[in-house]
Design an enzyme around this catalytic site. Sequence first.
Site, PDB file in Angstrom:
ATOM      1  N   THR A 120       0.897  -2.346   1.990  1.00 46.68           N
ATOM      2  CA  THR A 120       1.262  -1.744   3.282  1.00 46.68           C
ATOM      3  C   THR A 120       2.791  -1.803   3.399  1.00 46.68           C
ATOM      4  OG1 THR A 120       0.721  -3.898   4.272  1.00 46.68           O
ATOM      5  CG2 THR A 120      -0.863  -2.121   4.586  1.00 46.68           C
ATOM      6  N   THR A 159      -1.565  -6.577   5.175  1.00 43.82           N
ATOM      7  CA  THR A 159      -0.817  -6.891   6.399  1.00 43.82           C
ATOM      8  C   THR A 159      -0.638  -5.639   7.249  1.00 43.82           C
ATOM      9  OG1 THR A 159       0.379  -8.627   5.242  1.00 43.82           O
ATOM     10  CG2 THR A 159       1.318  -7.858   7.317  1.00 43.82           C
ATOM     11  N   CYS A 199       6.745  -8.777   1.613  1.00 44.80           N
ATOM     12  CA  CYS A 199       6.220  -9.434   2.820  1.00 44.80           C
ATOM     13  C   CYS A 199       7.291  -9.687   3.876  1.00 44.80           C
ATOM     14  CB  CYS A 199       5.549 -10.760   2.444  1.00 44.80           C
ATOM     15  SG  CYS A 199       3.989 -10.542   1.561  1.00 44.80           S
TER      16      CYS A 199
END
Length: 423
Positions: A84, A119, A259
């Site tokens: 994502t 996420t 991240c």
Amino acid sequence: MDKQTQICIIGQGYVGLPLAVEFGKHFPTVGFDIKEDRIKELQNGVDTTLECSPSELAESKQLSFTTQLDDIKDAKVYIITVPTPIDQYKTPNLTPLIKASEMLGNVVQKGDYVIYESTVYPGATEEDCIPLIEKGSGLKLNIDFFAGYSPERINPGDKEHRVTNILKVTSGSTPEAADFIDDLYKSIITAGTHKASSIRVAEAAKVIENTQRDVNIALVNELSLIFDKMGIDTLEVLEAAGTKWNFLPFRPGLVGGHCIGVDPYYLTYKAQSLGYHPEIILSGRRINDGMSSHIAEKVLRLMTQKKIQVVDSNILVMGLTFKENCPDIRNTKVVDVISELASYHTNIDIYDPWADTEEVKQAYGLNLVEEPQADHYDAAIVCVAHDQIKEMGIEAIKNLCKTDHIIFDVKYLFDKDIVDDRL
């Protein structure tokens, strides 16, 4: 759990593969990915991400890999672990998640469970993904099939914190689904689970984990900018402050990867869509995104102070991946340091013993050198703390440089008295 429950893991990257390997030790498991080259290497017992060794792949006796939809139609549980990312405007890019959901609309059957691990911002699973499955399958959530969210907590390159010994947050679309999903993960997670009250709570918990780290790193990055103007060594300040029992041990640096440098934008995007403009989170992002330029400017300033001509100078960048001892180059901010230096017409060699040459070329249009040249560089920048770079030692790095040179240590690998400067 029924040991004959068939599980399909959608996405066989840094997150999906380790999960598939663990489930494959206990259940019939299929690892699915649309990349044929990736599936072929895994079928041959090779993982180029280095997350799973050939022996670990071999130990997962019930695991198989495929790119074919027909091979996953009999699964009862589908777990989605696709990327994502964000786009060039720092807006969430849900394309991989949307395509995976649309694909599942063609295979999900009555009684199945769909669990998302990617996420996202709170609400994405139920508002953006599940409707696509319903549309494609003609089935209804919580009547015909069930859903859940269990955020991934994989730390690429970390051989200590693995899937099984990291506590897992779970959730489900109904209390019964939540129990099923929690029991499923308990069957492989030795560290235990935490069952959240809802999918949205689990989504929010994941997105703030990395947002919190991002903001803390931004604080020490801003402190390093301030202390740089004061002529104070940042690490010495942090070490002194760290003698207090509750001081948090964050250090300044480049914040890249898939991240920490990405997830906060998912939360701020959702907040802005609701009419709230986040201040601390976005301010921290701006600080962290600006560190690449700060590092390049410091290097160029040091060169000028030593009367080393910048134009046509030779600069060695040591390390390209977003973190140490890991081949992952996604969203690495070292690329931004290189871009800034290149704008001054410098000649840059990039050395990274972990990164894949072809992947770097394809992703960033950059070339890696197999070995740095001796007595060749006007400046060397230690950007990533790979073991190989640590083991070289400062004298070996100096031998790569000309008589007049500068060495800049982004990662605090060496004492401040034996380098020209550090972050």
